[in-house]
Design a protein around this motif. Structure first.
Motif, PDB file in Angstrom:
ATOM      1  N   ALA A  35      15.552  -1.252  -2.096  1.00  0.00           N
ATOM      2  CA  ALA A  35      14.623  -0.632  -1.143  1.00  0.00           C
ATOM      3  C   ALA A  35      14.292  -1.619  -0.033  1.00  0.00           C
ATOM      4  O   ALA A  35      14.200  -1.235   1.137  1.00  0.00           O
ATOM      5  CB  ALA A  35      13.358  -0.178  -1.865  1.00  0.00           C
ATOM      6  N   GLN A  36      14.155  -2.893  -0.369  1.00  0.00           N
ATOM      7  CA  GLN A  36      13.856  -3.912   0.644  1.00  0.00           C
ATOM      8  C   GLN A  36      14.970  -4.001   1.682  1.00  0.00           C
ATOM      9  O   GLN A  36      14.694  -4.175   2.867  1.00  0.00           O
ATOM     10  CB  GLN A  36      13.636  -5.272  -0.014  1.00  0.00           C
ATOM     11  N   ASP A  37      16.213  -3.874   1.253  1.00  0.00           N
ATOM     12  CA  ASP A  37      17.351  -3.901   2.173  1.00  0.00           C
ATOM     13  C   ASP A  37      17.269  -2.722   3.142  1.00  0.00           C
ATOM     14  O   ASP A  37      17.428  -2.876   4.354  1.00  0.00           O
ATOM     15  CB  ASP A  37      18.664  -3.861   1.388  1.00  0.00           C
ATOM     16  N   GLY A  38      16.993  -1.543   2.621  1.00  0.00           N
ATOM     17  CA  GLY A  38      16.873  -0.358   3.467  1.00  0.00           C
ATOM     18  C   GLY A  38      15.722  -0.473   4.449  1.00  0.00           C
ATOM     19  O   GLY A  38      15.848  -0.119   5.624  1.00  0.00           O
ATOM     20  N   LEU A  39      14.587  -0.992   3.973  1.00  0.00           N
ATOM     21  CA  LEU A  39      13.426  -1.148   4.845  1.00  0.00           C
ATOM     22  C   LEU A  39      13.674  -2.202   5.919  1.00  0.00           C
ATOM     23  O   LEU A  39      13.223  -2.050   7.055  1.00  0.00           O
ATOM     24  CB  LEU A  39      12.195  -1.495   4.011  1.00  0.00           C
ATOM     25  N   ALA A  40      14.418  -3.243   5.589  1.00  0.00           N
ATOM     26  CA  ALA A  40      14.763  -4.272   6.582  1.00  0.00           C
ATOM     27  C   ALA A  40      15.644  -3.687   7.676  1.00  0.00           C
ATOM     28  O   ALA A  40      15.486  -4.001   8.863  1.00  0.00           O
ATOM     29  CB  ALA A  40      15.455  -5.449   5.904  1.00  0.00           C
ATOM     30  N   ARG A  41      16.573  -2.815   7.296  1.00  0.00           N
ATOM     31  CA  ARG A  41      17.423  -2.149   8.292  1.00  0.00           C
ATOM     32  C   ARG A  41      16.581  -1.266   9.209  1.00  0.00           C
ATOM     33  O   ARG A  41      16.791  -1.232  10.415  1.00  0.00           O
ATOM     34  CB  ARG A  41      18.496  -1.317   7.595  1.00  0.00           C
ATOM     35  N   ALA A  42      15.615  -0.549   8.632  1.00  0.00           N
ATOM     36  CA  ALA A  42      14.739   0.307   9.430  1.00  0.00           C
ATOM     37  C   ALA A  42      13.871  -0.532  10.368  1.00  0.00           C
ATOM     38  O   ALA A  42      13.633  -0.137  11.515  1.00  0.00           O
ATOM     39  CB  ALA A  42      13.867   1.165   8.515  1.00  0.00           C
ATOM     40  N   ASP A  43      13.417  -1.684   9.895  1.00  0.00           N
ATOM     41  CA  ASP A  43      12.596  -2.573  10.733  1.00  0.00           C
ATOM     42  C   ASP A  43      13.355  -3.020  11.980  1.00  0.00           C
ATOM     43  O   ASP A  43      12.771  -3.172  13.048  1.00  0.00           O
ATOM     44  CB  ASP A  43      12.135  -3.800   9.944  1.00  0.00           C
ATOM     45  N   LYS A  44      14.655  -3.251  11.853  1.00  0.00           N
ATOM     46  CA  LYS A  44      15.457  -3.653  13.009  1.00  0.00           C
ATOM     47  C   LYS A  44      15.409  -2.577  14.098  1.00  0.00           C
ATOM     48  O   LYS A  44      15.359  -2.888  15.281  1.00  0.00           O
ATOM     49  CB  LYS A  44      16.900  -3.922  12.609  1.00  0.00           C
ATOM     50  N   ILE A  45      15.425  -1.322  13.696  1.00  0.00           N
ATOM     51  CA  ILE A  45      15.348  -0.227  14.670  1.00  0.00           C
ATOM     52  C   ILE A  45      13.952  -0.187  15.285  1.00  0.00           C
ATOM     53  O   ILE A  45      13.797  -0.081  16.504  1.00  0.00           O
ATOM     54  CB  ILE A  45      15.704   1.116  14.010  1.00  0.00           C
ATOM     55  N   THR A  46      12.926  -0.294  14.437  1.00  0.00           N
ATOM     56  CA  THR A  46      11.549  -0.269  14.923  1.00  0.00           C
ATOM     57  C   THR A  46      11.284  -1.392  15.921  1.00  0.00           C
ATOM     58  O   THR A  46      10.604  -1.194  16.921  1.00  0.00           O
ATOM     59  CB  THR A  46      10.562  -0.385  13.737  1.00  0.00           C
ATOM     60  N   ASN A  47      11.865  -2.557  15.663  1.00  0.00           N
ATOM     61  CA  ASN A  47      11.641  -3.726  16.517  1.00  0.00           C
ATOM     62  C   ASN A  47      12.610  -3.808  17.691  1.00  0.00           C
ATOM     63  O   ASN A  47      12.587  -4.786  18.431  1.00  0.00           O
ATOM     64  CB  ASN A  47      11.721  -5.009  15.687  1.00  0.00           C
ATOM     65  N   GLY A  48      13.481  -2.803  17.851  1.00  0.00           N
ATOM     66  CA  GLY A  48      14.414  -2.784  18.971  1.00  0.00           C
ATOM     67  C   GLY A  48      15.594  -3.724  18.816  1.00  0.00           C
ATOM     68  O   GLY A  48      16.300  -4.008  19.782  1.00  0.00           O
ATOM     69  N   ALA A  49      15.846  -4.206  17.595  1.00  0.00           N
ATOM     70  CA  ALA A  49      16.942  -5.149  17.364  1.00  0.00           C
ATOM     71  C   ALA A  49      18.272  -4.466  17.076  1.00  0.00           C
ATOM     72  O   ALA A  49      19.273  -5.129  16.877  1.00  0.00           O
ATOM     73  CB  ALA A  49      16.591  -6.088  16.214  1.00  0.00           C
TER      74      ALA A  49
END
Length: 87
Positions: A35-49
């Motif tokens: 789940a942490q891996d999936g959330l990290a991927r989502a964070d990249k989108i949220t942060n514009g990365a």
């Protein structure tokens, strides 16, 4: 085989729809290690990365492939521009 948890990262890209209006369309989902891996991927989108994706859903499923059983998806995160989910 016992039921196992799966975390799916479902990314979206913008595609032209009717009348040239752009809307999010799904591309190939990614099975995440955790789940942490999936959330990290989502964070990249949220942060514009992420230059590739405009949005994503991260969902958890419990799957028993032998029995053919799949739980209802549990949405863990929504990031960026995603289509509306209808229930």
């Amino acid at each position: 085989m016992a039921a196992e948890e799966r975390i799916i990262f479902q990314p979206y890209v913008l595609k032209a729809g009717r009348k040239g209006v752009q809307r999010p369309e799904p591309v190939a989902p990614v099975v995440c290690r955790s789940a942490q891996d999936g959330l990290a991927r989502a964070d990249k989108i949220t942060n514009g990365a992420s230059a590739s994706f405009v949005g994503a859903h991260v969902v958890r499923l419990v799957v028993d492939e032998e029995a053919g059983d799949y739980s209802d998806p549990e949405i863990l995160a929504v990031a960026g521009i995603v289509p509306e989910i209808r229930e």
